[in-house]
Scaffold this motif. Structure first.
Motif, short mmCIF file in Angstrom:
data_model
loop_
_atom_site.label_atom_id
_atom_site.label_comp_id
_atom_site.label_asym_id
_atom_site.label_seq_id
_atom_site.Cartn_x
_atom_site.Cartn_y
_atom_site.Cartn_z
N GLN A 53 0.70 -0.59 0.19
CA GLN A 53 0.22 0.23 0.20
C GLN A 53 1.04 1.03 0.05
O GLN A 53 0.48 2.19 -1.02
CB GLN A 53 -0.74 -0.12 1.37
N ASN A 56 2.69 1.88 -3.31
CA ASN A 56 1.42 1.92 -4.28
C ASN A 56 1.31 4.03 -4.02
O ASN A 56 1.05 4.42 -4.82
CB ASN A 56 0.59 0.59 -4.45
N ARG A 57 1.22 4.12 -2.82
CA ARG A 57 0.98 5.01 -2.82
C ARG A 57 1.89 6.26 -3.20
O ARG A 57 1.89 7.44 -3.92
CB ARG A 57 0.54 5.78 -1.53
N VAL A 59 4.01 5.53 -5.60
CA VAL A 59 4.31 5.59 -6.94
C VAL A 59 3.15 6.72 -7.42
O VAL A 59 3.91 7.21 -8.73
CB VAL A 59 4.03 4.47 -7.61
N GLU A 60 2.67 6.77 -7.11
CA GLU A 60 1.16 7.14 -7.87
C GLU A 60 1.06 9.03 -7.49
O GLU A 60 1.44 10.11 -8.31
CB GLU A 60 -0.34 7.06 -6.68
N LEU A 61 2.41 9.06 -6.26
CA LEU A 61 2.92 9.60 -6.14
C LEU A 61 3.86 11.26 -6.93
O LEU A 61 3.62 12.38 -7.66
CB LEU A 61 2.80 10.53 -4.63
N ASN A 63 4.43 9.40 -9.90
CA ASN A 63 3.42 9.74 -11.09
C ASN A 63 3.09 11.13 -11.39
O ASN A 63 3.30 12.00 -12.42
CB ASN A 63 2.65 9.13 -11.41
N GLU A 64 2.21 12.16 -10.07
CA GLU A 64 1.53 12.93 -10.39
C GLU A 64 2.55 14.00 -10.34
O GLU A 64 2.68 14.85 -11.69
CB GLU A 64 1.02 13.15 -9.07
N ARG A 67 4.16 14.04 -13.83
CA ARG A 67 2.82 14.31 -14.93
C ARG A 67 3.16 16.19 -14.87
O ARG A 67 2.94 17.20 -15.41
CB ARG A 67 1.81 14.20 -14.75
#
Length: 79
Positions: A53, A56-57, A59-61, A63-64, A67
């Motif tokens: 968890q 994954n969080r 990695v999300e950050l 990716n943000e 971007r």
């Protein structure tokens, strides 16, 4: 929206070191993910789930942030 792109462009122009700072922060998140991944779970399912968890969080950050950096780059090319 075009207003959002203009705001991002203005933000970057007002603070040219922002892209570098975002890159450094992304690198620190990557390091943190590696540290979490290196924690031994000793077959403990709860530890495995929490590691997954958290990673994954992170990695999300990351990716943000990627971007955001890409949008700054696109904004600069459009000008």
């Amino acid at each position: 929206t075009s207003d959002e792109l203009e705001l991002k462009s203005q933000l970057f122009q007002q603070n040219p070191k922002l892209r570098t700072r975002i890159g450094i922060f992304s690198n620190k998140l990557d390091t943190l993910a590696a540290i979490i991944d290196s924690v031994k779970s000793h077959s403990d399912e709860e530890v495995k789930q929490r590691k997954k968890q958290l990673i994954n969080r992170i990695v999300e950050l990351m990716n943000e942030l990627d971007r955001m950096i890409a949008s700054f780059n696109l904004d600069l090319k459009d000008r």
